[in-house]
Design a protein around this motif. Sequence first.
Motif, PDB file in Angstrom:
ATOM      1  N   ASN A   1       0.832  -1.207   0.000  1.00  0.00           N
ATOM      2  CA  ASN A   1       0.000   0.000   0.000  1.00  0.00           C
ATOM      3  C   ASN A   1       0.867   1.257   0.000  1.00  0.00           C
ATOM      4  O   ASN A   1       0.579   2.225  -0.707  1.00  0.00           O
TER       5      ASN A   1
ATOM      6  N   THR B   1     -11.658  -1.068  -2.751  1.00  0.00           N
ATOM      7  CA  THR B   1     -10.388  -0.727  -3.390  1.00  0.00           C
ATOM      8  C   THR B   1     -10.596   0.461  -4.320  1.00  0.00           C
ATOM      9  O   THR B   1     -11.638   0.567  -4.956  1.00  0.00           O
TER      10      THR B   1
ATOM     11  N   GLY C   1      -7.540  -3.854  -6.909  1.00  0.00           N
ATOM     12  CA  GLY C   1      -7.165  -4.887  -5.943  1.00  0.00           C
ATOM     13  C   GLY C   1      -8.373  -5.633  -5.405  1.00  0.00           C
ATOM     14  O   GLY C   1      -9.499  -5.441  -5.862  1.00  0.00           O
TER      15      GLY C   1
ATOM     16  N   GLY D   1      -9.069  -5.300  -2.253  1.00  0.00           N
ATOM     17  CA  GLY D   1      -9.542  -4.444  -1.174  1.00  0.00           C
ATOM     18  C   GLY D   1      -9.502  -5.123   0.180  1.00  0.00           C
ATOM     19  O   GLY D   1     -10.318  -4.860   1.059  1.00  0.00           O
TER      20      GLY D   1
END
Lengths: 148, 167
Positions: free
Chosen positions: A54, A100, A104, A106
Amino acid sequence: MQPSGQATATSLPIGSDADLAWVRQHVRQCAAQLGFGLVQQTKLVTAASELARNTLVHGGGGRAEITPLDNGRTRGLRMRFIDSGPGIRDLELAMTDGYTSGGGLGLGLSGARRLVHEFGVDTEPGRGTTVTAVAWVAPVPSSRPGVG
Amino acid sequence: MLALTLLLCTLRLVVMETALDANAELIERQRQQLLEVATPVIKLWEGTVAVPLIGTLDSARSQVVMESLLEAIVDQRARYAILDITGVPTVDSLVAQHLMKTVAAARLMGAECIVSGIRPAIAQTIVQLGIDLGTVLTRASLSDALAYALSKQGIEVSRTDAGASAR
Ligand SMILES: Nc1ncnc2c1ncn2[C@@H]1O[C@H](COP(=O)(O)OP(=O)(O)OP(=O)(O)O)[C@@H](O)[C@H]1O
Ligand SMILES: [Mg+2]
């Protein structure tokens, strides 16, 4: 969380996929040395992988601070992921399973939170994001406080 | 004891850092080579192929794996494809997503994908992360996956009398 031992952090850069591999390796070896079992090691490494990615993908890069802890009763590991990227506007939404802003799953933020004992996000739009995750070798049962 | 741990962590880091500086380019080149080398698709049986995945499954690696697997499915006319992840140390949400995409693509090519070799620690971690592998067919080991693929094709493996007495 008051580490009685002096908290000497190891700072690792997060700027590429290779750096992510390095962060994972460092967390795994530190966790093993601190006495974390195999399952806990795997959880810590996976949480680190999510949060470091991230920092790289959403935060535009940054660094990880890995700090061994000792609260006098048990040992632990604090992992901090720091970037000065765009920040998270709606933290509650970002922490939701499945949310997300990219392509992704999420599950990085919300999943990483479940993999550790203490979890906190410090973010400000335009200023950046710092995510802190702590796990203890022998946590006090049924106490899962958050970190500021 | 904590001090020692700290020292070890720090020392290792210094060593790693020095090594990386000196060899960054070499490492990058080797990484590129590994991309190609470390993803063999193995024909296990008529109609069954397998990829033993080893190491980090980043996006570039996953792309190579997917391409060579799909190619092998066509070339070998495979109905079953086994992705063995015994050698993958970390399965996070990105790795899981790559696996699921590969499974979906193989399915479009007419092959059923089986993921094998999910170790117990990784299984627990995946569940806690919240990843749903419910749509993915899994088996504990590569041999279990092969047994499944064979039985689905009506192939039976049995011990002969000679083999049994030789034991
Ligand atoms: N360090 C960060 N800086 C800015 N935004 C972030 C940061 N970390 C997370 N976010 C935001 O929170 C959202 C959710 O993060 P999360 O890790 O759960 O999912 P994801 O990264 O999109 O997908 P994945 O499941 O692959 O991790 C992200 O899509 C992003 O918008
Ligand atoms: Mg993420």
